[in-house]
Design a protein around this motif. Sequence first.
Motif, PDB file in Angstrom:
ATOM      1  N   GLY A  70      -2.603  -3.334 -21.695  1.00 10.45           N
ATOM      2  CA  GLY A  70      -3.604  -3.308 -20.628  1.00 10.45           C
ATOM      3  C   GLY A  70      -2.648  -3.472 -19.399  1.00 10.45           C
ATOM      4  O   GLY A  70      -1.741  -3.995 -19.362  1.00 10.45           O
ATOM      5  N   ASN A  71      -3.523  -3.167 -18.418  1.00 10.12           N
ATOM      6  CA  ASN A  71      -2.773  -3.384 -17.019  1.00 10.12           C
ATOM      7  C   ASN A  71      -3.926  -3.563 -16.113  1.00 10.12           C
ATOM      8  O   ASN A  71      -5.016  -3.748 -16.404  1.00 10.12           O
ATOM      9  N   VAL A  72      -3.420  -4.445 -14.689  1.00 12.70           N
ATOM     10  CA  VAL A  72      -4.446  -4.804 -13.785  1.00 12.70           C
ATOM     11  C   VAL A  72      -4.362  -3.725 -12.523  1.00 12.70           C
ATOM     12  O   VAL A  72      -3.012  -3.619 -12.213  1.00 12.70           O
ATOM     13  N   VAL A  73      -5.565  -3.289 -12.145  1.00 12.95           N
ATOM     14  CA  VAL A  73      -5.378  -2.462 -10.990  1.00 12.95           C
ATOM     15  C   VAL A  73      -5.402  -3.321  -9.863  1.00 12.95           C
ATOM     16  O   VAL A  73      -6.264  -4.187  -9.829  1.00 12.95           O
ATOM     17  N   LEU A  74      -4.393  -3.043  -8.884  1.00 12.57           N
ATOM     18  CA  LEU A  74      -4.556  -3.656  -7.713  1.00 12.57           C
ATOM     19  C   LEU A  74      -5.354  -3.212  -6.518  1.00 12.57           C
ATOM     20  O   LEU A  74      -5.784  -2.203  -6.849  1.00 12.57           O
ATOM     21  N   PRO A  75      -5.805  -4.039  -5.654  1.00 12.91           N
ATOM     22  CA  PRO A  75      -6.692  -3.549  -4.633  1.00 12.91           C
ATOM     23  C   PRO A  75      -6.145  -2.126  -3.971  1.00 12.91           C
ATOM     24  O   PRO A  75      -6.940  -1.390  -3.631  1.00 12.91           O
ATOM     25  N   SER A  76      -5.057  -2.111  -3.855  1.00 12.52           N
ATOM     26  CA  SER A  76      -4.374  -0.586  -3.261  1.00 12.52           C
ATOM     27  C   SER A  76      -4.515   0.568  -4.412  1.00 12.52           C
ATOM     28  O   SER A  76      -4.153   1.616  -3.988  1.00 12.52           O
ATOM     29  N   GLY A  77      -4.830   0.246  -5.554  1.00 11.73           N
ATOM     30  CA  GLY A  77      -4.779   1.368  -6.476  1.00 11.73           C
ATOM     31  C   GLY A  77      -3.581   1.272  -7.292  1.00 11.73           C
ATOM     32  O   GLY A  77      -3.554   2.000  -8.287  1.00 11.73           O
ATOM     33  N   GLY A  78      -2.730   0.625  -6.673  1.00 11.53           N
ATOM     34  CA  GLY A  78      -1.498   0.389  -7.645  1.00 11.53           C
ATOM     35  C   GLY A  78      -1.532  -0.391  -8.774  1.00 11.53           C
ATOM     36  O   GLY A  78      -3.012  -0.741  -9.173  1.00 11.53           O
ATOM     37  N   ILE A  79      -0.848  -0.368  -9.590  1.00 16.67           N
ATOM     38  CA  ILE A  79      -0.838  -1.181 -11.175  1.00 16.67           C
ATOM     39  C   ILE A  79       0.050  -2.352 -11.241  1.00 16.67           C
ATOM     40  O   ILE A  79       1.421  -2.126 -11.071  1.00 16.67           O
ATOM     41  N   PHE A  80      -0.307  -3.563 -11.757  1.00 13.22           N
ATOM     42  CA  PHE A  80       0.474  -4.466 -12.294  1.00 13.22           C
ATOM     43  C   PHE A  80       0.611  -4.543 -13.567  1.00 13.22           C
ATOM     44  O   PHE A  80      -0.427  -4.339 -14.372  1.00 13.22           O
ATOM     45  N   ASP A  81       1.766  -3.880 -14.277  1.00 10.41           N
ATOM     46  CA  ASP A  81       2.207  -3.270 -15.436  1.00 10.41           C
ATOM     47  C   ASP A  81       2.301  -4.782 -16.375  1.00 10.41           C
ATOM     48  O   ASP A  81       3.436  -5.217 -16.355  1.00 10.41           O
ATOM     49  N   LEU A  82       1.296  -4.877 -17.007  1.00  9.57           N
ATOM     50  CA  LEU A  82       1.264  -6.030 -18.199  1.00  9.57           C
ATOM     51  C   LEU A  82       2.373  -5.792 -19.162  1.00  9.57           C
ATOM     52  O   LEU A  82       3.080  -6.916 -19.673  1.00  9.57           O
ATOM     53  N   SER A  83       2.596  -4.515 -19.503  1.00  5.67           N
ATOM     54  CA  SER A  83       3.545  -4.199 -20.848  1.00  5.67           C
ATOM     55  C   SER A  83       4.923  -4.825 -20.467  1.00  5.67           C
ATOM     56  O   SER A  83       5.717  -4.871 -21.482  1.00  5.67           O
ATOM     57  N   LYS A  84       5.392  -4.920 -19.052  1.00  4.21           N
ATOM     58  CA  LYS A  84       6.859  -5.214 -18.878  1.00  4.21           C
ATOM     59  C   LYS A  84       6.891  -6.954 -18.756  1.00  4.21           C
ATOM     60  O   LYS A  84       8.002  -7.431 -18.836  1.00  4.21           O
ATOM     61  N   HIS A  85       5.612  -7.565 -19.007  1.00  2.00           N
ATOM     62  CA  HIS A  85       5.886  -9.163 -18.844  1.00  2.00           C
ATOM     63  C   HIS A  85       5.588  -9.598 -20.332  1.00  2.00           C
ATOM     64  O   HIS A  85       5.164  -8.992 -21.432  1.00  2.00           O
ATOM     65  N   PRO A  86       6.412 -10.817 -20.438  1.00  2.00           N
ATOM     66  CA  PRO A  86       6.162 -11.548 -21.752  1.00  2.00           C
ATOM     67  C   PRO A  86       4.605 -11.915 -21.838  1.00  2.00           C
ATOM     68  O   PRO A  86       3.886 -12.245 -21.031  1.00  2.00           O
ATOM     69  N   VAL A  87       4.214 -11.781 -23.091  1.00  2.00           N
ATOM     70  CA  VAL A  87       2.861 -11.948 -23.410  1.00  2.00           C
ATOM     71  C   VAL A  87       2.627 -12.766 -24.628  1.00  2.00           C
ATOM     72  O   VAL A  87       3.684 -12.799 -25.626  1.00  2.00           O
ATOM     73  N   LYS A  88       2.022 -13.891 -24.596  1.00  2.00           N
ATOM     74  CA  LYS A  88       1.735 -15.073 -25.613  1.00  2.00           C
ATOM     75  C   LYS A  88       0.435 -14.686 -26.279  1.00  2.00           C
ATOM     76  O   LYS A  88      -0.665 -14.616 -25.570  1.00  2.00           O
ATOM     77  N   GLY A  89       0.089 -14.866 -27.416  1.00  2.00           N
ATOM     78  CA  GLY A  89      -1.166 -14.845 -28.040  1.00  2.00           C
ATOM     79  C   GLY A  89      -1.353 -13.434 -28.697  1.00  2.00           C
ATOM     80  O   GLY A  89      -0.548 -12.523 -28.846  1.00  2.00           O
ATOM     81  N   ASN A  90      -2.685 -13.245 -28.609  1.00  2.00           N
ATOM     82  CA  ASN A  90      -3.178 -11.854 -29.168  1.00  2.00           C
ATOM     83  C   ASN A  90      -3.561 -10.957 -28.074  1.00  2.00           C
ATOM     84  O   ASN A  90      -4.245 -11.193 -27.270  1.00  2.00           O
ATOM     85  N   ARG A  91      -2.565  -9.875 -27.988  1.00  2.00           N
ATOM     86  CA  ARG A  91      -2.575  -8.695 -27.019  1.00  2.00           C
ATOM     87  C   ARG A  91      -3.940  -8.257 -27.058  1.00  2.00           C
ATOM     88  O   ARG A  91      -4.360  -7.608 -26.050  1.00  2.00           O
ATOM     89  N   ASN A  92      -4.654  -8.247 -28.140  1.00  2.00           N
ATOM     90  CA  ASN A  92      -5.911  -7.531 -28.466  1.00  2.00           C
ATOM     91  C   ASN A  92      -7.131  -8.390 -28.155  1.00  2.00           C
ATOM     92  O   ASN A  92      -8.188  -7.869 -28.259  1.00  2.00           O
ATOM     93  N   ALA A  93      -6.937  -9.640 -27.653  1.00  2.00           N
ATOM     94  CA  ALA A  93      -7.943 -10.585 -27.144  1.00  2.00           C
ATOM     95  C   ALA A  93      -8.988 -10.131 -26.239  1.00  2.00           C
ATOM     96  O   ALA A  93      -8.552  -9.378 -25.358  1.00  2.00           O
ATOM     97  N   LYS A  94     -10.208 -10.629 -26.287  1.00  2.00           N
ATOM     98  CA  LYS A  94     -11.200 -10.250 -25.314  1.00  2.00           C
ATOM     99  C   LYS A  94     -10.901 -10.939 -24.021  1.00  2.00           C
ATOM    100  O   LYS A  94     -11.325 -10.463 -23.144  1.00  2.00           O
ATOM    101  N   ILE A  95     -10.120 -12.060 -24.150  1.00  2.00           N
ATOM    102  CA  ILE A  95      -9.673 -12.949 -23.043  1.00  2.00           C
ATOM    103  C   ILE A  95      -8.297 -12.802 -22.691  1.00  2.00           C
ATOM    104  O   ILE A  95      -7.404 -12.989 -23.569  1.00  2.00           O
ATOM    105  N   ASN A  96      -8.128 -12.321 -21.370  1.00  2.00           N
ATOM    106  CA  ASN A  96      -6.650 -12.122 -20.943  1.00  2.00           C
ATOM    107  C   ASN A  96      -6.275 -12.978 -19.851  1.00  2.00           C
ATOM    108  O   ASN A  96      -7.220 -13.017 -18.693  1.00  2.00           O
ATOM    109  N   ILE A  97      -5.220 -13.772 -19.615  1.00  2.00           N
ATOM    110  CA  ILE A  97      -5.112 -14.666 -18.807  1.00  2.00           C
ATOM    111  C   ILE A  97      -3.551 -14.320 -18.191  1.00  2.00           C
ATOM    112  O   ILE A  97      -2.765 -14.261 -18.915  1.00  2.00           O
ATOM    113  N   ILE A  98      -3.710 -14.455 -16.493  1.00  2.00           N
ATOM    114  CA  ILE A  98      -2.453 -14.174 -16.173  1.00  2.00           C
ATOM    115  C   ILE A  98      -2.202 -15.311 -15.212  1.00  2.00           C
ATOM    116  O   ILE A  98      -3.206 -15.743 -14.513  1.00  2.00           O
ATOM    117  N   GLU A  99      -1.181 -16.026 -15.349  1.00  2.00           N
ATOM    118  CA  GLU A  99      -0.835 -17.039 -14.502  1.00  2.00           C
ATOM    119  C   GLU A  99       0.322 -16.533 -13.598  1.00  2.00           C
ATOM    120  O   GLU A  99       1.444 -16.066 -13.883  1.00  2.00           O
TER     121      GLU A  99
END
Length: 168
Positions: A1-30
């Motif tokens: 998954g990615n986060v769409v930025l206000p400008s329409g750009g993308i914050f690419d989560l696939s390039k960031h370290p992810v902990k936990g369940n990638r398919n979980a219903k709750i996603n937290i970005i700090e």
Amino acid sequence: GNVVLPSGGIFDLSKHPVKGNRNAKINIIEFADYLCPACGRAHEAFKEIEKEHEGEFSFVFANFPLDVECNPVLRRQVHVNACEAAYASLCAGEQGQFWEYNDKLLMNQKPWAKEEFRQYAREMNLDMDKFEGCMAAPQTSEFVRKDIDSALELGVQSTPTLFVNGYM
């Protein structure tokens, strides 16, 4: 998954370290700074939440160092070597040790000298040639700069700032 930025750009989560369940219903970005005391306390709280709610969420760490060395919006220096800390954690991540390095930094917050980041890498038995190469690589600082740009676009002004399923 990615986060769409206000400008329409993308914050690419696939390039960031992810902990936990990638398919979980709750996603937290700090968005955090390794020298921010509140980020250290948040880190301790997350360790507890992780134990109690394992597999129920995914957690992404993004950088927002409050250091004039790499953060262009700061008018004054807040945390010396916070940019360097961010680079070091990414470089540990290149060798599969991001979360271990992240823990080391957030649980040992102090005014670090740049050499200490290398000392931590040695203590973790990282390949020092690879680590040094990564620290010097322009793409490492560019990655952090992209995090900062995304954070600013999302309205981040302080650390830690959390987004839960896209909501600040």
